[in-house]
Scaffold this motif. Structure first.
Motif, PDB file in Angstrom:
ATOM      1  N   PHE A 162      32.554  35.539  43.448  1.00  0.00           N
ATOM      2  CA  PHE A 162      32.098  35.797  42.085  1.00  0.00           C
ATOM      3  C   PHE A 162      33.260  35.912  41.110  1.00  0.00           C
ATOM      4  O   PHE A 162      34.381  36.264  41.482  1.00  0.00           O
ATOM      5  N   PHE A 163      32.959  35.584  39.879  1.00  0.00           N
ATOM      6  CA  PHE A 163      33.850  35.778  38.732  1.00  0.00           C
ATOM      7  C   PHE A 163      32.952  36.345  37.643  1.00  0.00           C
ATOM      8  O   PHE A 163      32.065  35.644  37.148  1.00  0.00           O
ATOM      9  N   GLU A 164      33.125  37.621  37.323  1.00  0.00           N
ATOM     10  CA  GLU A 164      32.155  38.322  36.491  1.00  0.00           C
ATOM     11  C   GLU A 164      32.816  39.355  35.582  1.00  0.00           C
ATOM     12  O   GLU A 164      33.947  39.768  35.825  1.00  0.00           O
ATOM     13  N   GLU A 196      37.190  41.940  48.598  1.00  0.00           N
ATOM     14  CA  GLU A 196      38.385  41.942  47.756  1.00  0.00           C
ATOM     15  C   GLU A 196      37.994  41.641  46.314  1.00  0.00           C
ATOM     16  O   GLU A 196      36.993  40.970  46.059  1.00  0.00           O
ATOM     17  N   THR A 197      38.774  42.165  45.398  1.00  0.00           N
ATOM     18  CA  THR A 197      38.594  41.843  43.982  1.00  0.00           C
ATOM     19  C   THR A 197      39.969  41.766  43.335  1.00  0.00           C
ATOM     20  O   THR A 197      40.919  42.425  43.773  1.00  0.00           O
ATOM     21  N   THR A 198      40.055  40.977  42.288  1.00  0.00           N
ATOM     22  CA  THR A 198      41.251  40.902  41.460  1.00  0.00           C
ATOM     23  C   THR A 198      40.799  41.021  40.012  1.00  0.00           C
ATOM     24  O   THR A 198      39.975  40.223  39.558  1.00  0.00           O
ATOM     25  N   LYS A 199      41.314  42.028  39.332  1.00  0.00           N
ATOM     26  CA  LYS A 199      40.992  42.217  37.919  1.00  0.00           C
ATOM     27  C   LYS A 199      42.033  41.484  37.086  1.00  0.00           C
ATOM     28  O   LYS A 199      43.220  41.476  37.412  1.00  0.00           O
ATOM     29  N   PHE A 200      41.560  40.893  36.004  1.00  0.00           N
ATOM     30  CA  PHE A 200      42.454  40.186  35.097  1.00  0.00           C
ATOM     31  C   PHE A 200      42.926  41.166  34.033  1.00  0.00           C
ATOM     32  O   PHE A 200      42.124  41.656  33.232  1.00  0.00           O
ATOM     33  N   ARG A 201      44.197  41.458  34.065  1.00  0.00           N
ATOM     34  CA  ARG A 201      44.793  42.454  33.170  1.00  0.00           C
ATOM     35  C   ARG A 201      44.454  42.172  31.707  1.00  0.00           C
ATOM     36  O   ARG A 201      44.545  41.042  31.247  1.00  0.00           O
ATOM     37  N   GLY A 202      44.058  43.230  31.013  1.00  0.00           N
ATOM     38  CA  GLY A 202      43.738  43.112  29.602  1.00  0.00           C
ATOM     39  C   GLY A 202      42.354  42.565  29.316  1.00  0.00           C
ATOM     40  O   GLY A 202      42.016  42.285  28.178  1.00  0.00           O
ATOM     41  N   THR A 203      41.545  42.396  30.360  1.00  0.00           N
ATOM     42  CA  THR A 203      40.179  41.889  30.196  1.00  0.00           C
ATOM     43  C   THR A 203      39.228  42.769  30.992  1.00  0.00           C
ATOM     44  O   THR A 203      39.653  43.670  31.720  1.00  0.00           O
ATOM     45  N   LEU A 205      37.244  41.253  33.235  1.00  0.00           N
ATOM     46  CA  LEU A 205      36.843  40.179  34.139  1.00  0.00           C
ATOM     47  C   LEU A 205      37.494  40.394  35.491  1.00  0.00           C
ATOM     48  O   LEU A 205      38.641  40.841  35.585  1.00  0.00           O
ATOM     49  N   LEU A 206      36.760  40.048  36.529  1.00  0.00           N
ATOM     50  CA  LEU A 206      37.321  40.102  37.877  1.00  0.00           C
ATOM     51  C   LEU A 206      36.727  38.993  38.722  1.00  0.00           C
ATOM     52  O   LEU A 206      35.663  38.467  38.430  1.00  0.00           O
ATOM     53  N   HIS A 207      37.480  38.619  39.736  1.00  0.00           N
ATOM     54  CA  HIS A 207      36.891  37.724  40.727  1.00  0.00           C
ATOM     55  C   HIS A 207      37.015  38.408  42.073  1.00  0.00           C
ATOM     56  O   HIS A 207      37.842  39.299  42.267  1.00  0.00           O
ATOM     57  N   GLY A 208      36.142  38.023  42.968  1.00  0.00           N
ATOM     58  CA  GLY A 208      36.145  38.669  44.256  1.00  0.00           C
ATOM     59  C   GLY A 208      35.328  37.931  45.287  1.00  0.00           C
ATOM     60  O   GLY A 208      34.713  36.896  45.009  1.00  0.00           O
ATOM     61  N   THR A 209      35.350  38.499  46.479  1.00  0.00           N
ATOM     62  CA  THR A 209      34.630  37.946  47.621  1.00  0.00           C
ATOM     63  C   THR A 209      33.842  39.074  48.271  1.00  0.00           C
ATOM     64  O   THR A 209      34.331  40.194  48.392  1.00  0.00           O
ATOM     65  N   ALA A 210      32.641  38.746  48.678  1.00  0.00           N
ATOM     66  CA  ALA A 210      31.790  39.721  49.361  1.00  0.00           C
ATOM     67  C   ALA A 210      31.058  39.015  50.487  1.00  0.00           C
ATOM     68  O   ALA A 210      31.024  37.784  50.550  1.00  0.00           O
ATOM     69  N   ARG A 211      30.471  39.823  51.347  1.00  0.00           N
ATOM     70  CA  ARG A 211      29.627  39.273  52.413  1.00  0.00           C
ATOM     71  C   ARG A 211      28.434  40.191  52.587  1.00  0.00           C
ATOM     72  O   ARG A 211      28.476  41.371  52.245  1.00  0.00           O
ATOM     73  N   PRO A 212      27.376  39.645  53.129  1.00  0.00           N
ATOM     74  CA  PRO A 212      26.193  40.484  53.363  1.00  0.00           C
ATOM     75  C   PRO A 212      26.497  41.572  54.390  1.00  0.00           C
ATOM     76  O   PRO A 212      27.193  41.325  55.379  1.00  0.00           O
ATOM     77  N   VAL A 213      26.002  42.752  54.132  1.00  0.00           N
ATOM     78  CA  VAL A 213      26.088  43.818  55.109  1.00  0.00           C
ATOM     79  C   VAL A 213      25.037  43.525  56.153  1.00  0.00           C
ATOM     80  O   VAL A 213      23.880  43.232  55.820  1.00  0.00           O
ATOM     81  N   ARG A 214      25.403  43.560  57.380  1.00  0.00           N
ATOM     82  CA  ARG A 214      24.429  43.302  58.439  1.00  0.00           C
ATOM     83  C   ARG A 214      23.479  44.474  58.532  1.00  0.00           C
ATOM     84  O   ARG A 214      23.883  45.621  58.602  1.00  0.00           O
ATOM     85  N   SER A 215      22.208  44.135  58.508  1.00  0.00           N
ATOM     86  CA  SER A 215      21.211  45.209  58.591  1.00  0.00           C
ATOM     87  C   SER A 215      21.135  45.716  60.015  1.00  0.00           C
ATOM     88  O   SER A 215      21.240  44.945  60.976  1.00  0.00           O
TER      89      SER A 215
END
Length: 162
Positions: free
Chosen positions: A90-92, A138-145, A147-157
């Motif tokens: 995601f980039f949000e 993981e996430t990376t925030k864009f300094r001064g904004t 906005l961030l991008h990151g990676t996620a995965r489903p939590v196994r039920s």
């Protein structure tokens, strides 16, 4: 959206794009014809995806969760259609963790929403993703904004006991 990301897909077996606005889809169709991979564009809302459970190996969201009317419902739908071993990138926009900046986001949101297609940049996107059943890796925030991008995965039920 309008398909701006489509040229970045170079080796996917297929890309499926979702957009509720027919005007935006027609703009994306032009870009889809110029891609190196097959693209299928679907008119659909994020809160009600027309796909079976566990259909996709990966899902990518780019600046959509601040605009979708019911972000939590859309995140649950995304989790539903993603395979259990799948990846969510995601980039949000994100809500600031600093109270003064979060208040500023709250103050500008009504104006932002009115002039930028319903976008609400003050949504707590990380909470939305976690509550929908994702583990953010993981996430990376864009300094001064905000906005961030990151990676996620489903939590196994966990399986239900007897």
């Amino acid at each position: 959206g309008t398909g701006l990301n489509l040229p970045h897909y170079q080796s996917a077996e297929m890309v499926v794009g979702i957009e509720p606005d027919p005007h935006m889809i027609s703009r994306a169709c032009r870009r889809a014809r110029e891609t190196r991979v097959p693209v299928q564009l679907v008119i659909a809302r994020g809160e009600a995806l027309p796909f079976r459970d566990g259909t996709f190996d990966s899902v990518i969201a780019t600046l959509v969760f601040a605009t979708i009317p019911d972000g939590p419902a859309a995140a649950r739908e995304l989790r539903r259609v993603l395979k259990s071993e799948g990846t969510f990138r995601f980039f949000e926009h994100f809500r600031s963790e600093k109270p003064s900046l979060a208040r500023l986001q709250d103050w500008v949101t009504p104006f932002w929403r009115r002039f930028l297609g319903g976008c609400e940049p003050n949504r707590d996107i990380m909470r939305i993703f976690v509550e929908a059943g994702f583990q953010v890796l993981e996430t990376t925030k864009f300094r001064g904004t905000f906005l961030l991008h990151g990676t996620a995965r489903p939590v196994r039920s966990r399986g239900r006991g007897p």
